[in-house]
Design a protein around this motif. Structure first.
Motif, mmCIF file in Angstrom:
data_model
loop_
_atom_site.group_PDB
_atom_site.id
_atom_site.type_symbol
_atom_site.label_atom_id
_atom_site.label_comp_id
_atom_site.label_asym_id
_atom_site.label_seq_id
_atom_site.Cartn_x
_atom_site.Cartn_y
_atom_site.Cartn_z
ATOM 1 N N UNK A 70 0.827 -1.209 0.000
ATOM 2 C CA UNK A 70 0.000 0.000 0.000
ATOM 3 C C UNK A 70 0.860 1.258 0.000
ATOM 4 N N UNK A 71 1.820 1.309 0.902
ATOM 5 C CA UNK A 71 2.620 2.532 1.004
ATOM 6 C C UNK A 71 3.578 2.709 -0.175
ATOM 7 N N UNK A 72 3.904 1.633 -0.849
ATOM 8 C CA UNK A 72 4.708 1.745 -2.057
ATOM 9 C C UNK A 72 3.846 2.273 -3.211
ATOM 10 N N UNK A 86 -2.887 6.322 11.766
ATOM 11 C CA UNK A 86 -3.318 5.202 10.928
ATOM 12 C C UNK A 86 -3.019 3.874 11.613
ATOM 13 N N UNK A 87 -1.841 3.749 12.208
ATOM 14 C CA UNK A 87 -1.501 2.536 12.953
ATOM 15 C C UNK A 87 -2.432 2.333 14.139
ATOM 16 N N UNK A 88 -2.735 3.403 14.852
ATOM 17 C CA UNK A 88 -3.670 3.319 15.981
ATOM 18 C C UNK A 88 -5.050 2.892 15.474
ATOM 19 N N UNK A 132 -0.049 -1.578 14.337
ATOM 20 C CA UNK A 132 0.259 -0.271 14.912
ATOM 21 C C UNK A 132 1.501 0.347 14.276
ATOM 22 N N UNK A 133 2.527 -0.465 14.079
ATOM 23 C CA UNK A 133 3.825 0.055 13.652
ATOM 24 C C UNK A 133 4.067 0.060 12.146
ATOM 25 N N UNK A 134 3.395 -0.813 11.397
ATOM 26 C CA UNK A 134 3.705 -0.918 9.964
ATOM 27 C C UNK A 134 3.416 0.363 9.172
ATOM 28 N N UNK A 135 2.351 1.124 9.452
ATOM 29 C CA UNK A 135 2.183 2.364 8.691
ATOM 30 C C UNK A 135 3.335 3.350 8.922
ATOM 31 N N UNK A 140 6.969 5.971 6.410
ATOM 32 C CA UNK A 140 8.153 6.816 6.577
ATOM 33 C C UNK A 140 9.296 6.318 5.706
ATOM 34 N N UNK A 141 9.538 5.022 5.733
ATOM 35 C CA UNK A 141 10.663 4.442 4.993
ATOM 36 C C UNK A 141 10.537 4.668 3.495
#
Length: 144
Positions: A70-72, A86-88, A132-135, A140-141
């Motif tokens: 998704x983020x790519x 978004x993670x929350x 929680x952490x993947x977004x 960011x990455x």
């Protein structure tokens, strides 16, 4: 350096959460399919606990893969605070969904809460933590 600056707090755009809600629906479907696979295939073949551990690991990998994809793919440039929210959102929806399913199936709340007890060997906590952490991680990455 803090994770979020004061300016980030003012950068929240509600409209950027529509696509990620769709991604969460896909993740929820994947999680249900994973649960069916666990109950019908894994547990009968490798046992209750190993089946849960392997199923959780497979779901974590699926979440990471779909989040990365998704983020790519997305053209949206998310602010750090939006990625955190978004993670929350993903983790909160997932935990809420789990408690709702437990309620519908008349599962005691203590049993549902017990699935988060890492001291008892439960590994399910890896799923909401990954959500929680993947977004934040991939958003960011991949923006750098």
């Amino acid at each position: 350096m803090s994770l979020l600056s004061t300016a980030d707090a003012y950068a929240i755009r509600p409209e950027v959460f529509a696509y990620p809600l769709g991604v969460w629906v896909i993740l929820a479907v994947v999680a249900v399919v994973n649960g069916v696979f666990r109950e019908l295939i894994l547990i009968p073949r490798i046992g209750e606990y190993p089946g849960h551990v392997l199923s959780t690991a497979l779901l974590v990998l699926a979440i990471l893969g779909l989040s990365f994809g998704y983020f790519q793919w997305t053209p949206i440039d998310y602010a750090r605070v939006e990625l955190l929210l978004l993670g929350v959102l993903w983790a909160g929806l997932t935990v809420g969904f789990e408690f709702l399913v437990g309620y519908v199936e008349n599962t005691p709340v203590s049993v549902t809460i017990g699935q988060y007890d890492v001291l008892a060997g439960q590994v399910w906590i890896a799923v909401p933590l990954t959500l929680l952490l993947s977004p934040l991680l991939f958003g960011w990455y991949l923006s750098h």
